[in-house]
Design an enzyme around this catalytic site. Structure first.
Site, mmCIF file in Angstrom:
data_model
loop_
_atom_site.group_PDB
_atom_site.id
_atom_site.type_symbol
_atom_site.label_atom_id
_atom_site.label_comp_id
_atom_site.label_asym_id
_atom_site.label_seq_id
_atom_site.Cartn_x
_atom_site.Cartn_y
_atom_site.Cartn_z
ATOM 1 N N ARG A 98 1.475 -7.767 -4.143
ATOM 2 C CA ARG A 98 2.859 -8.264 -4.285
ATOM 3 C C ARG A 98 3.698 -7.948 -3.043
ATOM 4 O O ARG A 98 3.970 -8.823 -2.221
ATOM 5 C CB ARG A 98 3.487 -7.662 -5.557
ATOM 6 C CG ARG A 98 4.755 -8.356 -6.024
ATOM 7 C CD ARG A 98 6.002 -8.008 -5.255
ATOM 8 N NE ARG A 98 6.291 -6.575 -5.230
ATOM 9 C CZ ARG A 98 7.231 -6.045 -4.456
ATOM 10 N NH1 ARG A 98 7.963 -6.806 -3.659
ATOM 11 N NH2 ARG A 98 7.452 -4.736 -4.454
ATOM 12 N N ASP A 99 4.070 -6.696 -2.867
ATOM 13 C CA ASP A 99 4.935 -6.341 -1.727
ATOM 14 C C ASP A 99 4.218 -6.671 -0.421
ATOM 15 O O ASP A 99 4.813 -7.159 0.540
ATOM 16 C CB ASP A 99 5.267 -4.839 -1.776
ATOM 17 C CG ASP A 99 6.558 -4.476 -1.060
ATOM 18 O OD1 ASP A 99 7.061 -5.303 -0.286
ATOM 19 O OD2 ASP A 99 7.064 -3.363 -1.268
ATOM 20 N N HIS A 103 8.476 5.086 -3.012
ATOM 21 C CA HIS A 103 8.061 3.781 -2.465
ATOM 22 C C HIS A 103 8.578 3.719 -1.029
ATOM 23 O O HIS A 103 9.748 3.396 -0.799
ATOM 24 C CB HIS A 103 8.679 2.681 -3.351
ATOM 25 C CG HIS A 103 8.431 1.272 -2.907
ATOM 26 N ND1 HIS A 103 7.726 0.363 -3.672
ATOM 27 C CD2 HIS A 103 8.827 0.581 -1.817
ATOM 28 C CE1 HIS A 103 7.691 -0.813 -3.061
ATOM 29 N NE2 HIS A 103 8.360 -0.704 -1.928
ATOM 30 N N CYS A 123 9.721 -6.908 3.271
ATOM 31 C CA CYS A 123 10.552 -7.676 2.336
ATOM 32 C C CYS A 123 11.208 -8.815 3.103
ATOM 33 O O CYS A 123 11.765 -8.595 4.174
ATOM 34 C CB CYS A 123 11.613 -6.767 1.713
ATOM 35 S SG CYS A 123 12.798 -7.670 0.702
ATOM 36 N N ASN A 170 4.546 -1.289 3.467
ATOM 37 C CA ASN A 170 4.541 0.009 2.786
ATOM 38 C C ASN A 170 3.602 0.935 3.526
ATOM 39 O O ASN A 170 2.717 0.488 4.247
ATOM 40 C CB ASN A 170 4.003 -0.160 1.357
ATOM 41 C CG ASN A 170 4.880 -1.042 0.520
ATOM 42 O OD1 ASN A 170 4.729 -2.254 0.525
ATOM 43 N ND2 ASN A 170 5.796 -0.444 -0.194
#
Ligand code: HMG
Ligand code: MG
Length: 302
Positions: free
Chosen positions: A15-16, A207, A240, A249
């Site tokens: 996802r991220d 996170h 993002c 990340n």
């Protein structure tokens, strides 16, 4: 000061990690990535999001990915749902956990989900209620807990305020996110401290994006406070779309290596994880963002 004896990692790579890729990544590749992550021992995987395909085209294949995965018993599959429309689309795909996502910064909330912090909570409340009633777990992501690309430094009080709002609508656990990776250990600890006013240590996860190379230090700082849940992204994928210049990340491989060195159990097989990272890096046509993975692969080939 004693560190936790076990850590639970949520790999947010599918996802991220992939949401910001310019080239479409086929659903089959995302599915294979999920399979490789669970084979490596990940017990939580953030698979996709149910957001506007106009805003984040890369996640438009959410149904296909969720339907195509072979689920493994004991693995929790989570998905992002910003509003009831997203929740209703997600629930058909049987996620184990949904994630509502807000920010400690007004400007980021506007850019990311097109509403104010107060409005975001109004939108999340019925989503949380519906999920809990359906037996689906609920996590809340809190972006910009140390810094915002639009507002600069964020005071811990604003993190505490958001955490209180999340708690008030029934969110079960929260992520303290350093969206743009500007945090350093004391600042991250202050954001976690502010969150602790509303959530217990078992319900707080770290996170950390690694834009400034501080994510492992910040992970260690959080461990020192007793945090034992972290999100990370295989091969350090990600960023993002509404935080320009922010990199991925912290790499899951790097966190696992750190934790192994500290004698902290993750249940993850680092070699298999490196293979999963090599797979997705090859699909994306670029080297892994994980320094540990690059070092281990160089060692393998020498
Ligand atoms: P909006 O424009 O305010 O929503 O967007 P709206 O209700 O006015 O609807 C506008 C259009 O979007 C309509 O379609 C709706 O049907 C559609 P149209 O009539 O124009 O064809 N729509 C949706 N479509 C699919 N799924 C939905 C949905 N809702 C409305 N759920 C919205 C509000 C939240 C949808 C929009 O702003 C959006 O999609 N934003 C993207 C947010 C996002 O995915 N950001 C990245 C994830 S957050 C992140 O990465 C941070 C995190 O990792 C932690 C950290 O690091 O900080 C979690
Ligand atoms: Mg993120």
């Amino acid at each position: 000061m004693s560190l936790p004896s076990q850590v639970r990692l949520i790999d947010v790579g599918p996802r991220d990690g992939l949401q910001n890729e310019k080239q479409p990544v086929p659903a089959a590749v995302k599915i294979e990535l999920v399979h490789r992550l669970q084979a490596a021992g990940l017990k939580e995987i953030e698979v996709t999001s149910y957001v506007s395909p106009k805003w984040v085209p890369q996640m438009a294949d959410n149904h296909e990915v969720m339907a195509g995965m072979n689920r493994q018993t004991g693995v929790r599959y989570s998905v992002l749902t910003p509003n009831l429309k997203g929740y209703e689309a997600a629930v058909a795909d049987r996620p184990d956990e949904i994630v509502v996502f807000g920010a400690a910064s007004e400007a980021f909330t506007q850019k990311n989900i097109n509403c104010s912090i107060a409005e975001s909570i109004e939108r999340f409340a019925p989503v949380v209620q519906a999920a809990l009633a359906a037996g689906i777990a609920v996590r809340g992501a809190m972006s910009c807990t140390v810094g915002c690309p639009y507002e600069g430094e964020i005071a811990p009080e604003r993190v505490g305020y958001l955490a209180g709002l999340m708690k008030g609508i029934g969110v079960q656990r929260v992520d303290v996110a350093d969206t743009i990776g500007v945090g350093t250990p004391k600042k991250v600890q202050a954001a976690i401290e502010a969150t602790l006013a509303h959530f217990g240590i078992d319900h707080i996860s770290g996170h950390f994006h690694d834009t400034y190379g501080q994510a492992l230090s910040n992970t260690y700082a959080a461990l020192q406070m007793g945090v034992w849940n972290f999100q990370s992204s295989v091969a350090g994928l990600g960023g993002c779309p509404y935080a320009k210049g922010a990199t991925g990340n912290v790499a899951t491989e790097d966190v696992v290596y750190l934790l192994q060195g500290l004698g902290i159990d993750t249940g993850i097989d680092l070699d298999q994880l490196v293979d999963a990272g090599a797979y997705i890096s090859e699909q994306l046509g670029r080297p892994s963002g994980s320094r540990v993975a690059r070092a281990l692969m160089a060692k393998r080939s020498s």
